[in-house]
Write a protein that holds these residues in place. Structure first.
Motif, mmCIF file in Angstrom:
data_model
loop_
_atom_site.group_PDB
_atom_site.id
_atom_site.type_symbol
_atom_site.label_atom_id
_atom_site.label_comp_id
_atom_site.label_asym_id
_atom_site.label_seq_id
_atom_site.Cartn_x
_atom_site.Cartn_y
_atom_site.Cartn_z
ATOM 1 N N LEU A 1 -5.803 3.156 1.332
ATOM 2 C CA LEU A 1 -6.259 3.663 0.037
ATOM 3 C C LEU A 1 -7.290 2.739 -0.596
ATOM 4 O O LEU A 1 -8.277 3.201 -1.177
ATOM 5 N N THR A 2 -7.099 1.433 -0.461
ATOM 6 C CA THR A 2 -8.045 0.472 -1.030
ATOM 7 C C THR A 2 -9.387 0.549 -0.315
ATOM 8 O O THR A 2 -10.445 0.557 -0.950
ATOM 9 N N ARG A 3 -9.369 0.628 1.006
ATOM 10 C CA ARG A 3 -10.625 0.736 1.765
ATOM 11 C C ARG A 3 -11.347 2.032 1.434
ATOM 12 O O ARG A 3 -12.579 2.065 1.327
ATOM 13 N N ARG A 4 -10.598 3.103 1.247
ATOM 14 C CA ARG A 4 -11.189 4.391 0.888
ATOM 15 C C ARG A 4 -11.869 4.290 -0.482
ATOM 16 O O ARG A 4 -12.990 4.752 -0.669
ATOM 17 N N GLU A 5 -11.170 3.684 -1.429
ATOM 18 C CA GLU A 5 -11.707 3.513 -2.777
ATOM 19 C C GLU A 5 -12.955 2.629 -2.770
ATOM 20 O O GLU A 5 -13.953 2.942 -3.431
ATOM 21 N N MET A 6 -12.922 1.533 -2.029
ATOM 22 C CA MET A 6 -14.073 0.635 -1.946
ATOM 23 C C MET A 6 -15.279 1.342 -1.324
ATOM 24 O O MET A 6 -16.414 1.176 -1.783
ATOM 25 N N GLU B 1 -16.822 3.743 -3.862
ATOM 26 C CA GLU B 1 -17.613 3.020 -4.850
ATOM 27 C C GLU B 1 -18.944 2.549 -4.254
ATOM 28 O O GLU B 1 -19.989 2.653 -4.889
ATOM 29 N N GLN C 1 -0.399 1.831 3.720
ATOM 30 C CA GLN C 1 -0.885 2.779 2.715
ATOM 31 C C GLN C 1 -1.848 2.102 1.748
ATOM 32 O O GLN C 1 -2.914 2.648 1.442
ATOM 33 N N LEU C 2 -1.492 0.934 1.283
ATOM 34 C CA LEU C 2 -2.327 0.213 0.329
ATOM 35 C C LEU C 2 -3.678 -0.160 0.940
ATOM 36 O O LEU C 2 -4.725 0.006 0.308
ATOM 37 N N ILE C 3 -3.669 -0.629 2.180
ATOM 38 C CA ILE C 3 -4.918 -0.986 2.864
ATOM 39 C C ILE C 3 -5.821 0.237 2.991
ATOM 40 O O ILE C 3 -7.017 0.194 2.683
#
Length: 74
Positions: free
Chosen positions: A49-54, A57, A45-47
Motif C-alpha cells: 500500500l505504501t509503494r502504491r501510494e508513493m 504521488e 500489506q503495508l509495504i
C-alpha cells in the motif's frame, strides 16, 4: 485482490522471525508462529500500500496506464 508470496519462518530462542521471499523489505517476528504469520501479513500489506501510494504521488498528473498483471511462476 490477493497477492501470494512465499512466507519463510525461522524459529529463534525469542520466538519466530518471518519474511516474504519475493518482496524485499518486510521482515517481522512473533512469540508464536501464528503471531509471526499475522505480523508478516500486516507488513506485506503495508509495504504494498505504501509503494502504491508513493507511486501515485510521484506520477500525479502524468499520463500512465495501470493494470493488474498476473505472472505465472513455476
Amino acid at each position: 485482490m490477493d497477492l501470494q508470496v512465499t512466507a519463510v519462518f525461522q524459529q529463534v530462542p525469542e520466538g519466530w522471525i518471518a519474511w516474504a521471499q519475493e518482496i524485499s523489505g518486510p521482515m517481522t517476528q512473533g512469540d508464536t508462529l501464528d503471531e509471526a504469520r499475522t505480523n508478516l501479513i500486516d507488513a506485506v500489506q503495508l509495504i504494498v500500500l505504501t509503494r502504491r501510494e508513493m507511486d501515485d504521488e510521484e506520477h500525479a498528473g502524468i499520463p500512465v496506464i495501470r493494470e493488474k498483471l498476473s505472472v505465472p511462476i513455476e
